[in-house]
Structures are given as C-alpha cells and as structure tokens.
Design an enzyme around this catalytic site. Structure first.
Site, short mmCIF file in Angstrom:
data_model
loop_
_atom_site.label_atom_id
_atom_site.label_comp_id
_atom_site.label_asym_id
_atom_site.label_seq_id
_atom_site.Cartn_x
_atom_site.Cartn_y
_atom_site.Cartn_z
N CYS A 6 0.76 -1.14 -0.03
CA CYS A 6 0.03 0.05 0.16
C CYS A 6 0.90 1.26 0.15
O CYS A 6 1.61 1.45 -0.95
CB CYS A 6 -0.97 -0.07 1.43
SG CYS A 6 -2.32 0.95 1.13
N HIS A 51 -3.77 -5.22 -0.38
CA HIS A 51 -3.56 -5.45 1.02
C HIS A 51 -3.54 -7.25 1.01
O HIS A 51 -4.83 -7.49 1.17
CB HIS A 51 -4.62 -4.93 1.65
CG HIS A 51 -4.65 -3.46 2.26
ND1 HIS A 51 -3.69 -3.06 3.30
CD2 HIS A 51 -4.89 -2.54 1.56
CE1 HIS A 51 -3.60 -1.85 3.39
NE2 HIS A 51 -4.15 -1.45 2.33
N GLU A 57 -2.75 -8.79 3.36
CA GLU A 57 -3.22 -9.41 4.61
C GLU A 57 -4.75 -9.44 4.93
O GLU A 57 -5.20 -9.75 5.81
CB GLU A 57 -2.58 -8.57 5.77
CG GLU A 57 -3.02 -7.26 5.91
CD GLU A 57 -2.89 -6.11 4.88
OE1 GLU A 57 -3.48 -4.97 5.19
OE2 GLU A 57 -2.09 -6.26 3.82
#
Length: 1511
Positions: A297, A381, A383
């Site tokens: 990001c 992202h 995650e």
C-alpha cells in the site's frame, strides 16, 4: 481555535485503547434498544448538504469523504490506520448488523483480536441504514455504542449511492458532519485538508516494538500505519518483527535483519521524505549487502518514490474488497482488498524497475519490482482484514527471499491451462420441460450460452423439447440463436442420433440442469463422447461425477481436509439402516444425481428411514445418510473459475430459514446479512479452494451449513452446473454467469471477457451490491388435495420472485406482494386460530411460516426471543421484521389527515404500499387518497441502477429498480416508449410460455423502432435479462408501481395481454387511473373475464354455449343442476389455471364447489354451467386487429373435455376434427373477436360433441399455447399481436388466416404436459378441470403417433419393457379393451385388478389377475408389491366419478409416481399410446434411428420452415 480545541478533545477521547474499555457482553440487542432519532448534517465542499440520523457520538467531525464498496468488515475497516483523517462512506446498504466484538479480547500476539489497531481511525461514518439492532455470537455491543465510546460520529439515512457517484465524478472532497442543525455551512477554505497533515506521523508507533521475539527470521518493519493483521501473518510465519517509527534510520541497521518491510498507511506518500531517503540508501547498497524489501500500500508508493517515480493522487482512490489485479509475471488475476488514494506512475521509474501488478479495471499501477534485486511491492492488501486473502502467499514469497536473498523473486505459478478446445460446432443440451426444481432458469442460462458461443463464431446445435422456451426460437428477432434446433427428448439414445447427424466436435452439458447432466454422465460412462471424438466443454464429466456421487465427493473433500457432515453412502436399504446406527437419529438422507433435493428428507426412526430410503432408491442409484444439522445457517456462494485457474465468487447468499428447508423453498437474501468478515471470507476461501481442487471450469454453486454460534461449518454440496441459484445470482448482481461460463468453457480466460454491464471492466471481479435482494419461493400446494404443505429438504416450490430494496424491510415487503397479489405485505394472512396452531406452524414450517411470524408479531403473542427459539431464524432478521410491525403500530394511531411527511416516508422506506397504508390508518382510506397525499408531500420512489460495482464505475446498463431510500435518480426519464408487463412468478398456469410471449413482444417492439420497457420480477426468465429491452424494471406488477413508472417515464402505452393473468387483472385498475392500454380495451377484457358478462355476450351474438346460470344462491344452483342434469361445471371469474373450477356430480359436491369458488372470486361473478361429457375440446389461438382476425390456428386436445387445457395433450393440425366442426369454430371465433373488438392476442376454447360446437371460455390475452402454435405454424403470433397493438402492418408476415387450410402440412406437432407429482407427496396424480402441470414439451413427426411418442418420452416417460398393470373403471372397460389388445400384440403382459380382469377375460384379452392394494389377505400378488418390486413397467389406472375403490386406485397411482413408474390415467391418452406403440413397433420402431428417417429423406422444399431450423 475553538474548533481545534473541540477536535483535540474528541481525539483524546478516541485515543483510549480498545483494550481498556470494559462492558458487559451482549450477543444480541435487547427489546429496549432504541433507534437513532437525532438529526445531523454532512456538508460537502461542493456545496451539497445532506441530512440524516445521528448515531454513535453525537458530535461534529470533519475529514476527506471517501467511499468503500466492501460488503462486510466494518470493524476492521474503521480501525485501519490508512483511514486516518477520513470520513468513510460505506456503500453496503445496512451496516451494524453483526455488532462489534469484545474490545478486551487479545490474541496470542498481544494485539486486539478482532481489530486492525487499538482505536477507530475514521473521523466519521456515513451509511444508508444503521442497524441499531444487531445479532452475532461474537458480538459484545452495537456499532453505535462502540463509536460512542470512541467519540466517532455516524450519519445514517443518506443516499450513499448518490454520494458515491458524486465522489466518483468529482473526486474525494472535504466534508463536515454537523450536529447543530442551525450552524452555518462551514467555510471550506478555513477547513484543513487532512492530506496536508502528516497523517503517517499521527498513526506511526513512536518507538521500536518487537513481536515474536526469538523467531528465526528477523524483519524490520517500518510502521506507516501498519494493520495488526500484517503483524499476525508475519509472526505466524516465524518472523521476529521489529516495528519501528516511519522516520527511523533503518538503512544503517539492515545488516542486522533478514529483510525490510514497509507497511500501509494514510495520506500523501511524499510527506514521508525521511523514509524515502532511508529506502534509497537501502536499495543502493552493494550487491553483497542486499536484503529483500517488501512494501504494501503506502509502502508500495514509498518504494516507487525511492525508485525515482512520481506519485499521483487518484480522483477517489481504490477502497473495497473486489479490485481485480493482474500479475505481470504469471498472468494470473487476483481479487484484492484495497484502501489508498495515491498511485505510482510507472513510466517515471528509474531503469531497472518494472511493473509487477496492474489494476484490471482502470489500468493503474498495483505494484512494482526490481529487475535483479529482491525488491517488490503491492499496492493492495495481501493481509486483507477486511477482504479476500487470495494474495496472502506474498508474505511467503517475501520470507523465502529473506532466506535466499540472492535468488530471483518468484510467485507460485499455477499449472498451465490445457490448450483451448479447437471446436467449430457445439451441441448444447437443454433441460426439457419445466418442472419443480428445474424451471425457466435454464431457458435463461441456455440462451446466454448460445449468445456467448455465437459471439465466438461457433455453430450451435440445440437439443431441447421445451417449445415454450426462448432459446428454441428460430426467428430473426434475436441476434443470437442456435443454428439447428432439435425438439427431441434429451436422452442418451436421441442425443447420440443427433451427434451422428450433425457431427459436432464439442458439447456443453452444464446449461441444461440435472436432465442434461445426468444424460451426459450416462453417455460418458458408455464411452459415447470418445466414440465420436467429442470434447466436453467446461467442467469435465469425471469432475461432475465427483460432485454428484456422494461418496466420491466426500473422498475428494477429505483430500484437502475440508469439512463435510458426518455421513455414509448406501446403495440399498440395509446399508442405510447400518449407517444410521453410527450417525444416530434424527438424520438426513439425500439422493445422488438428483435435482431440487428429490428423494431427500429428515428421518426420525428406523421405520421412517426404511420408507424414505425405499422411495429414494427407486429413482436414484445411491443415497447419502447424513448427520442432521437442522438449525444451522445455510449459506451459498456462486463461483466462477477459468482454465487458467482464475477464480472468483460472484455472489453469496444467506437463507432466512435455517438448514432443514431446501434452498429452493427458502427465503434467501443476497448478499448475506449476518456474516462477519471472518465468516464471509472463511467460506469464500473454502469455496475457491474446493472448486480449484475439484477442477471445475465455468460456474458452480457451493452450499454450506454454518454453525450459528461458532466458526464451525460443513460443506453440504457442490453443483457443478448452472443452477436455479445461478439465475438468481445473475439477476441479483447483474453478472451474467451463464454467458461468462460459456465463454470460459471455450478456454477463454475471464480477464478477456468484458463485464457486459459496465462495458468497461472485465469479468474477473466480484460484484459489490449496494442494495439487498430477497428471493421468496412461490408454492401452489393448495391446488392439490392431500399434499402436506410442510416444506423441508425436498423442494416443492413451482417458482420464485426476486425483489430489490435498500433495506431488508423494503425488499421483503415487496417480495411478499410479488409472490401473490392477494398478499398485502408482512402482515397476518390466512390467520391461525390458536396459539398452539401458530407455534406448530413456526416449529414445523409450511409455505405459510412468514405469515405466522407476522401474526405473532402483530398480535404480540410471541416475543422475538420466543420466535427465534422455535424457528432458529437469526435474531437480526426477526428484529428487522419487528421494525415493519412497529411502523404499522405508529400508522394505526393516525388518520390520513394527521399523517406527517416523516411518518409517510418511513412507512414507504420499510416497504408499505399505498393500499396497505390505506387499510392501516385510523379512518380507513383508499389507495388513491394515500397516493395523492404522498405525492403532495413530494414523496416518490427514485430509480436506481444495478451495476455490479456499487456505483464505483459508471454503468451502461438500464437494469433498474425503485426505492424510497434515495434522493437522486440514476437515470433520466425515458420520455416515451412502450411498457410490457411480464408474467411474474412461475406458478401452475403461468410458466415459461408467458415469458416467451413477453420476450417476443419486447423484441418485436424494438425491431419496429419502439423503446421497450419490461416490468417483471422473476429472476428465472429471459425477459428480466437487462439486454433484452431498453429499460428493465425489476419491480412489482402492481397498480401503484406501474403508475410510478408510467408517469415518470411518460410512456406512450402499456401492453397487458402477453403476461398471463396478473397483467390482465391490472387492465381495469390501470385504465381507470388513466394509463393508455395498447390493444383490446380494459372494458372488453372485463367482458371476457367476468363470467356473467361473457355468457350474456355469447348468447347475444348467437354463439352456442353450454346452458349456464350466474350464481345468486345455493338453492338456485341446485335447482339449475337438477334441471339440466349432473354433471355441472362451476367457474369463477378472473382466475388462472382453473383455480377453484370444479365438476360436481351431486348436490353435496356442488355445495362444496360453490363455497370454494365464492372464496376465490369474491369480487367477481361465479357461473354454473352444464358439463358436456364425452366432448372433444378444441382451442382457437389467434390475433385480432380492430375486431377482425388476422392470424388463426385451431388445435385439438387428445383428452376429452374435463381435463384443463394446460394439462391436455395438444395436436396441431387437428387430426380428428371434421371440416364442419372446424367451420363452426372459425365462425364462432369471428363473431367473438368482432364483438369484443379485439386488437391483440386471443384464445377461445370450445367443446364439440356430435353437431354441437360450444364456446366455454375466451381469454383476451396470450395463452400458454402461443409458443407451440407459433413454432408449429412457423410464424410468431405474438409479433403479429404486437404489431397490431401499435398499429403496424402485418402483411409481410405470411400469417395463417381463417381462410388458410392445410397449414402446417406434412408433419404434426404434439404438445405434452410436464407434471411434478413425484415431489408433491400425497397428491393424487389424476387430471381434472383445475390445472396441475408445471411445464410442457412439444415434438414433431410425420404422424400424430410419432410426434406423440417423442413428446411423451421428452417428459421423462420411460417406455415399459414388459409388464403393464391395468385397472379401469367399469363403464370404460369395453373402450379400453381395444387398446389392451394392441398392447398384447406388441408383446406386453397385462396384469389386471379383479373387475378389469373379469372384463378382459370376457373379451378374450389375456391378463394376470392381481390383488387390490387393500386386499391384504389375498393369495394373489398385490398390485403395490409388484409396483414397488419393479415387476411392473407401467400403470394404467383410469377412474371416473363412479369409481368405488377410491383408496385402491389412489394407492396404485401414488405408488407408481413415488417409484418412478410411468402412469396413464386417461382413456384417450391410453388409446393414442397404444396406437403409437403399434405404429412404431416396440422392439425396432422406437429406436431413434427410425424416428429420424423422415429427416434424412427431407427435401428442402418440404422443410417445415427453413431446413436448418425446425427438427
């Protein structure tokens, strides 16, 4: 200064750690929970001010207003530091549903377990609907309470779609939430732009923190606003993570670590110059000092800046969970979660760097990589939290590089796809006639597949005997149609013959439901596809078998440690009983290779299991004995996968009803409403894992059971084909699943398939919904005596509706009205007399359960908790229903004069119709009075688009719905055009044939140059496909909604005559409201529908009809019946499919019939008439223009009068009518059309006996036989009717007129009904004047017998091999003897019950005597045992009203149906069957080769239409 001080105070309140907040846990909101009432505003810098309801902290706030399109995960999103300084708009329509987890729960890493940081980072939250009631096993409080604790304001009641479009078009802008309604609009020049603040400095840690101390791999992580899940994923993978502030001098310490990680964060990356400087040092180190660097990001942007690139601010950023990203290294496409406002311009990077990822939607950069060093980044992202975890593997890639820093960065590479199939000619198998579990959705999916195949230049051969389907059209109104269409049974024998004839090189089997799939499996096992070198396109057949065979499926799931319910397969009853000993009762059984849960059900003891297993194994080779999970949530996902292993979930759906009710019989919501991000993505990930492991290519459906109080789940099944849910998902999302799946079957990657709705993005994405869809099934069980109305694991519904709203309340109330016009909405209907009855209904559900819940809430006889305890329906759903009732209670207190704009708007927002409101308010009122009052308040619905992407991208679609939750219309008025009213839900009497009529009308209008609007709400149909018309309103077919559309779009007219009874019933109300109806006038429609007016009119014009009388009293009816003689026919007005129409043979029967008819036809007359026994029934289908007939067709029924026309077997051209009889029909039709001044379609029914030809009914609308007549005649009667209604010329259409003879010539068409008695346990499979069939097929042949036999086989009828059981009522036995002898001559052995056997013996027809079912003491074989044991191959049971052994007859018929044995119950049908068997010798003449001979000899001049079209 004051503003700054207030802001500091808010920030100090918010800075409290989530872990420090103590409160009592509450997994559901209580009865005392209050909805927000205080008003607040949001001011935007473009001058817009919006007013909504305040929730959370009732204080002002300001920030950059952005939007996110994710449908779950608000706790995770709100605590994402990347949102620092922003006011977040959530596009998902209802927020707060599942509350917020406990703030005190800490995970094994010392982090708040359920959050992405230790506080809320958004400055404010904007939603359309805040759910103050919440329910979830993991919840600790409401969303509003949590925001209050943190000092964060929220605003609900905002048109978030309008706001999203505003941001999309103008870019993110500064906004201020203001709770002081009198405060002036802020001077935005004085408000600080948060992007000018150093947001990263605000959220970054202030000193180094270590996680996972002692782990082997050491990574230094620069915290620019790092999410907790990044820490979790790295530490879980063996990292000792040293988290340092954003400006930490890490370059000097790189030798102490194995790698460098750069986190996400908020704001402008160029402000982090200190980080960029350190990065430049780290990146330019000597080769022997290189350490892997990975940025996410903001980390990606910082790497880009350090690599010499430039960062640009995106207009509105990427914030959501469905962004498709292409990997340049592998070519794969990932679905990613994103939250960023800046992007790197890759053209400005220094040499040595390359683009690694690109956004597939807008082409922006999504990641970069160094060409020689292990430096790489992702703008998205990996995650997740919230969002999909498809790219979590990148953490493994990074850690692999940390271990081997000199190796090149590599990503997991999927196996290469098989070569694209080189096919030029494709055979597509259709589903045949519509039935319970397999309806019009396969017409929709097959039509989409044909469109996709034709776009790719393939020659398409379609095999489908469903004459009423749009996909079997051969005219030129559709751009895409099959090249060759075979109206033949979809069975291995016939399919093989088509293969021999047409020589296709590919076959598609996934678009024709279970019919096509089972046929294909049989052919695959027989080696037919290999024999003819045919490529199965899409999912391989062995994969299909792995999903259909319950044991193989279980085994495949265990290979990947996936969870399935404890179960055992059984091939016989004893194996099932043994399995039950291990599993325990109650348990569930399921049939393999079955559709719609056929053969499945709950078993409560061994006897019940033996009975159920016996029936299930009679129609299926295998059953599954499974642990019951009744009461668990049921959730399903529609999944699409291509040959390149790109995989997306297009739609997830949650059943309102817990497990135990078949999903086809459940109320279903899309998207899911009570799942958290963790649950949603757990099941999504599982779906993708399972589909990849199985190797499905195209589309499939996966169903889950989810424990309501934990993360435990089980996979119920995978359907490796298009299903009913697929059609629903396509319409719910706007994503054309069947079209995409067909393209993928050809080996095309989904990244090369365009999203047909946006026209800009591609098919590798997951739709975001900014509305809620509700599907409610339509049942017709009341039509059948002795059928239990209980619903369970075996599907019984005949159709479904789909409604769209912006809240559950609005969507659900709409849907309830769509199911049945007699249902006003969520309110008591057919009341339960006692509390005991009510509780029983809730505990053992029937098709009335939703009405029982409404009654319990309205009467306050049960609390929400009590209803939940009985039904296990989630508290959240019940609270939303309670909200509907709360508004009812408020309206009851006021008169129309006292009604305030606020109360009126709230009532409309929760889905109340004008007519409902009129009936609720204190003084009583009319629909028109309420409408006038509402419009006077300025309260009108707004039009919203379904665009698949929650307004993130502009849409080119005219796929529309209406809502009261909005302030802006998505489209301008059409200013003209013609609206066609669709047929609504499929039901007995109104099925796919009326959709065919609707599609024909809109295609004809467009071909003539008219703008065409369709109004319909059936997700299974072609008519509700967005590209069939200029405007598609997925809306109610009600006076109120049609007027809303008619007035706003300034339409030129409305067509009501092609959609069956529902639009026809609207003719008078719409005409009275000033709507211009095209075609026959409303007054004339009423003259035909009103039995009394119609009978008067027929007498007046001198057309013969049976003696009749309008019902005025029971006594007069009995007097009439005794005068003219029984039997008599009772006929109500304005009904469909013969509802409450009955033949009475005695005074007592007549009284019962009159009561039923009066209940059904309360507002219209009931007529009693002489019933003509032994009469032939004839139908006239035609088109009128200004009272003159311009198109005409006459067809006859094989069955005598007394069988409803929808259940009769039709023959065209008629084979047994005299020229005199046909002359009488034409003459009567001419007079009737003239008298009613018909313009448009008309259907007239006659009975004929001797020289009497009597009219019994006229439908001034299309009838269900119009597709059959049109295709058999080779000209579209609905196109002719449409042209007539808009006053266009028909002279070029070659229409058959009253003067036309011998058309068609050289062939015969036979239409046969499809029944679903097997699914309707307890129903008597015998035909009468009230319709029972659920669909139809039609086939063609040189003779009536050939066409009849093909049509019969197309219904699933299996030719008996040897033995036939006959039991015929006495007065018919002599007639039957002739047919019996024909069957004997064809080698059949007849078994007969006593009375029939006596007549057979007398008439010298050999037969074997069997005992009646109830003759348990007889030493002869019992008829039932012979049927169950498989000795009998067909049952002929023909009762009449004089039959005495009613129970014996019923048992024989019912057992035949339950055990899948062919059954004939009509003496005329038996005669034609015997003639057909004789004409086509049983051993050789029935082979498909012989039936094809007339095609092989066909000369082009003799072809029915064009040689390549009709077969």
């Amino acid at each position: 200064m004051l503003r700054h001080a207030a802001k500091s105070a808010i920030q100090s309140r918010r800075a409290r750690s989530i872990g420090q907040v103590g409160r009592s846990l509450a997994t559901q909101s209580g009865d005392d929970t209050k909805k927000p009432t205080a008003l607040a505003k949001i001011h935007l810098e473009d001058g817009t001010t919006l007013v909504g309801k305040s929730f959370g902290c009732h204080e002002g706030a300001e920030g950059e207003v952005v939007f996110a399109t994710g449908m779950v995960g608000y706790p995770e999103s709100m605590t994402d530091p990347s949102y620092q300084g922003q006011i977040l708009t959530l596009t998902t329509p209802m927020v707060g549903n599942y509350g917020v987890p406990d703030r005190k729960t800490i995970d094994e890493y010392g982090l708040p377990k359920h959050f992405e940081s230790d506080k809320i980072h958004v400055n404010g939250l904007i939603v359309q609907d805040y759910s103050h009631h919440y329910s979830h096993w993991n919840a600790a409080s409401s969303l509003g309470d949590w925001m209050k604790e943190q000092g964060v304001p929220g605003l609900s009641g905002i048109d978030t779609r309008m706001l999203t479009k505003k941001i999309r078009e103008n870019g993110a802008m500064i906004g201020r939430i203001e709770v002081d309604l009198d405060a002036p609009v802020p001077d935005f020049r004085q408000l600080q732009n948060p992007n000018l603040r150093h947001l990263v400095d605000e959220v970054s840690v202030k000193e180094k923190t270590i996680y996972g101390k002692g782990n082997p791999t050491k990574v230094i992580a620069v915290d620019c606003g790092m999410k907790n899940n990044i820490i979790r994923l790295l530490v879980k993978r063996g990292v000792e993570l040293h988290v340092v502030p954003w400006n930490y001098p890490f370059a000097a310490e790189m030798d102490q670590y194995d790698g460098l990680f750069l986190s996400n964060g908020p704001g402008d990356p160029t402000m982090c110059q200190a980080t960029i400087n350190e990065l430049e040092k780290a990146m330019t180190c000597p080769d022997d000092k290189v350490k892997p660097i990975y940025g996410i990001c903001l980390g990606n942007q910082l790497m880009g800046l350090a690599a010499g690139g430039k960062a640009e601010k995106l207009p509105y950023g990427h914030r959501g969970q469905n962004q498709p990203v292409l990997n340049h290294q592998t070519g794969e496409c990932y679905i990613t979660s994103q939250n960023h406002g800046f992007v790197i311009d890759c053209t400005t990077l220094r040499p040595g760097w390359k683009t690694l990822f690109t956004n597939a939607n807008d082409g922006s950069n999504e990641g970069i990589a160094h060409m020689t060093r292990p430096y790489f980044s992702a703008q998205f992202h990996p995650e997740a939290a919230a969002g999909p975890t498809d790219t979590e593997f990148m953490f493994d890639t990074f850690l692999d590089a940390c271990k081997k820093p000199m190796d090149k960065i590599t990503f997991p590479v999927r196996a290469p796809p098989a070569p694209r199939p080189d096919v030029k000619k494709v055979l597509l198998l259709g589903s045949g006639g519509t039935s319970i579990g397999q309806a019009g959705e396969f017409d929709y999916s097959g039509g989409q597949a044909i469109k996709a195949l034709k776009e790719e230049g393939k020659e398409v051969v379609l095999m489908n005997p469903n004459i009423a389907s749009v996909q079997t059209n051969m005219d030129n109104k559709s751009e895409f149609k099959a090249d060759h269409i075979f109206f033949l049974p979809v069975t291995p024998e016939f399919v093989e013959e088509v293969i021999k004839k047409e020589k296709p090189d590919g076959i598609v089997v996934s678009m024709g439901g279970q019919t096509a799939l089972n046929c294909a499996v049989e052919m695959y096992k027989a080696g037919i596809f290999d024999k003819y070198n045919i490529k199965v396109l899409g999912t391989p057949i062995d994969v299909v078998i792995n999903t259909e065979d319950r044991q193989l499926f279980d085994d495949r799931m265990k290979e990947i440690d996936e969870k399935v319910a404890q179960s055992h397969t059984a091939d016989n009853i004893e194996q099932a009983v043994e399995a039950a000993k291990d599993i325990g009762y109650p348990l569930m059984i399921r049939s393999a290779f079955a559709l719609g849960g056929l053969g499945s059900g709950m078993c409560y003891d061994e006897n019940h299991l033996r009975e159920m297993a016996d029936m299930a194994l009679s129609t299926s080779p295998q059953i599954l004995v499974e642990k019951s999970m009744k009461g668990w949530k049921e959730v399903e996902y529609e999944v699409v996968r291509d040959a390149y292993d790109n995989c997306v979930t297009v739609c997830n759906m949650e059943n309102f009803d817990p497990l135990g009710i078949h999903t086809g019989d459940s109320i279903v919501m899309a998207p899911s409403q009570t799942l958290s991000d963790e649950e949603y993505h757990m099941l999504r990930n599982t779906a993708i894992r399972v589909v990849r492991h199985l190797g499905i290519i195209g589309e499939c459906n996966i169903q889950y059971a989810l424990h309501p109080e934990s993360l435990e789940y089980c996979i119920i099944e995978v359907n490796a084909r298009l299903s009913r849910s697929s059609a629903l998902a396509s319409k719910a999302t706007g994503y054309p699943l069947a079209f995409v799946a067909a393209k993928l079957c050809l080996g095309i990657p989904m990244t090369e398939v365009t999203n047909a709705v946006t026209k800009k993005t591609q098919a590798a994405f997951e739709p975001s919904l900014d509305y809620i869809v509700t599907k409610i099934p339509r049942w017709d069980m009341a039509k059948f005596e002795n059928v239990s109305r209980e619903i369970g694991s075996a599907m019984k519904s005949v159709g479904e509706v789909m409604s769209i709203g912006r809240t559950l309340e609005e969507s659900l109330q709409k849907a309830l009205r769509m199911v049945d016009p007699s249902v006003a909405g969520f309110q008591p209907h057919e009341r339960f007399e006692t509390l005991e009855d009510l509780k029983k209904e809730l505990g053992v559900p029937t098709d009335r359960r939703i009405h029982a819940i409404a009654q319990a809430m309205h009467d306050k006889s049960l609390s929400v908790k009590e209803i939940h305890d009985i039904t296990k329906i989630d508290h959240w759903f019940l609270r939303r229903l309670e909200n509907i009732v709360d508004h009812w209670n408020e309206m009851e207190k006021v008169t129309l004069a006292e009604m305030t704009p606020e109360l009126m708007l709230e009532a409309k927002k929760v889905g109340y119709s004008d007519i409902q409101i009129a009936g609720i308010i204190k003084d009583g009122s009319t629909e028109d009075s309420v409408r006038t009052k509402r419009i006077g308040f300025g309260i009108e619905p707004v039009i919203k688009q379904i665009d698949t992407l929650a307004a993130e991208y502009p849409a080119a679609t005219n796929y529309l719905y209406m809502t009261y939750h909005g302030t802006e219309n998505d489209v301008e008025p059409s200013n003209g055009g013609v609206a066609v009213l669709g047929s609504g839900a499929y039901r007995i009497g109104s099925s796919i044939e009326f959709d065919w009529c609707g599609v024909s009308a809109i295609r004809s209008l467009r071909k003539l140059g008219y703008k065409a609007t369709m109004i319909n709400y059936n997700p299974e149909t072609v008519s509700t496909d967005y590209d069939e018309c200029d405007r598609m309103y997925f809306e109610e077919l009600s006076r109120e909604r049609v007027l809303d559309i008619y007035n706003r779009d300034k339409l030129d007219g409305v067509i009501v005559s092609v959609g069956g009874q529902i639009p026809n019933g609207l003719a008078l109300p719409l005409a009275d409201a000033g709507v211009k109806l095209l075609g026959t006038s409303a007054k004339m429609i009423d003259n035909a529908e009103d039995r009394n007016k119609f009978s008067d009119m027929i007498d007046e014009i001198g057309v013969q009809q049976p003696r009749w009388l309008e019902l005025t009293s029971t006594d007069s009816a009995i007097e009439f019946a005794n005068d003219c003689g029984y039997p008599v026919l009772v006929r109500p007005s304005y009904v469909l499919s013969g509802a409450a129409m009955n033949v009475a043979w005695t005074d007592d029967q007549l009284k019962a019939c009159l009561n039923e008819a009066a209940n059904v036809s309360k507002d219209h007359p009931v007529v009693i008439s002489d019933f003509i026994e032994g009469a032939v029934e004839i139908e006239f289908d035609g088109v009128g223009k200004d009272g003159e007939i311009i198109a005409a067709a006459i067809h006859e029924h094989i069955e005598n009068a007394g069988v409803h026309s929808g259940d009769a077997t039709l023959v065209l051209p008629p084979q047994s009518l005299s020229d005199y009889t046909k002359h009488r029909v034409r003459d009567a039709a001419k007079k009737i059309v003239k008298r009613l001044n018909i313009t448009g379609p008309v259907n007239i029914q006659f009975v004929a006996k001797g020289t009497d030809v009597m009219c019994i009914e006229t439908n001034v609308r299309a009838s269900r036989s119009f597709p059959f007549v049109s295709k058999t005649m080779g000209v579209d009667f609905i196109e002719a009717a449409t042209r007539a209604m808009v006053n266009e010329d028909t002279s070029d259409m070659d229409l058959p007129t009253l003067d036309t003879r011998n058309r068609p010539n050289g062939y015969v068409g036979v239409k046969a009904p499809m029944f679903s008695f097997t699914r309707l346990r307890g129903s008597d499979p015998v035909l009468g004047v009230e319709m029972a069939s659920t669909g139809e097929v039609a086939c063609f042949g040189k003779t009536k017998e050939e066409a009849f036999l093909k049509a019969l086989l197309s219904t699933g009828f299996e030719m008996p091999k040897k033995n036939i059981l006959v039991s015929v009522q006495g007065k018919l036995q002599d007639d039957f003897t002739h047919s019996a002898w024909q069957l004997i001559e064809q080698g059949y052995t007849l078994y007969a019950t006593q009375a029939t056997a006596d007549v057979m013996k007398k008439n010298q027809v050999p037969c074997t005597l069997v005992a009646y079912p109830t003759d348990e003491n007889s030493d002869r074989p019992n008829a039932i045992d012979l049927i169950k044991g498989g000795t009998i191959g067909m049952v002929i049971n023909i009762p009449t009203y004089e039959s005495k052994r009613l129970e014996d007859n019923f048992q024989m018929r019912r057992t035949a149906v339950d055990y899948g044995i062919p059954l004939l119950t009509n003496v005329q049908l038996v005669k034609v069957f015997a003639d057909a068997v004789q004409a086509h010798d049983r051993d050789s003449g029935l082979s498909p080769t012989t039936l094809f001979e007339h095609y092989q000899d066909e000369k082009s001049g003799d072809a029915w239409t064009n040689p390549g079209e009709f077969h």
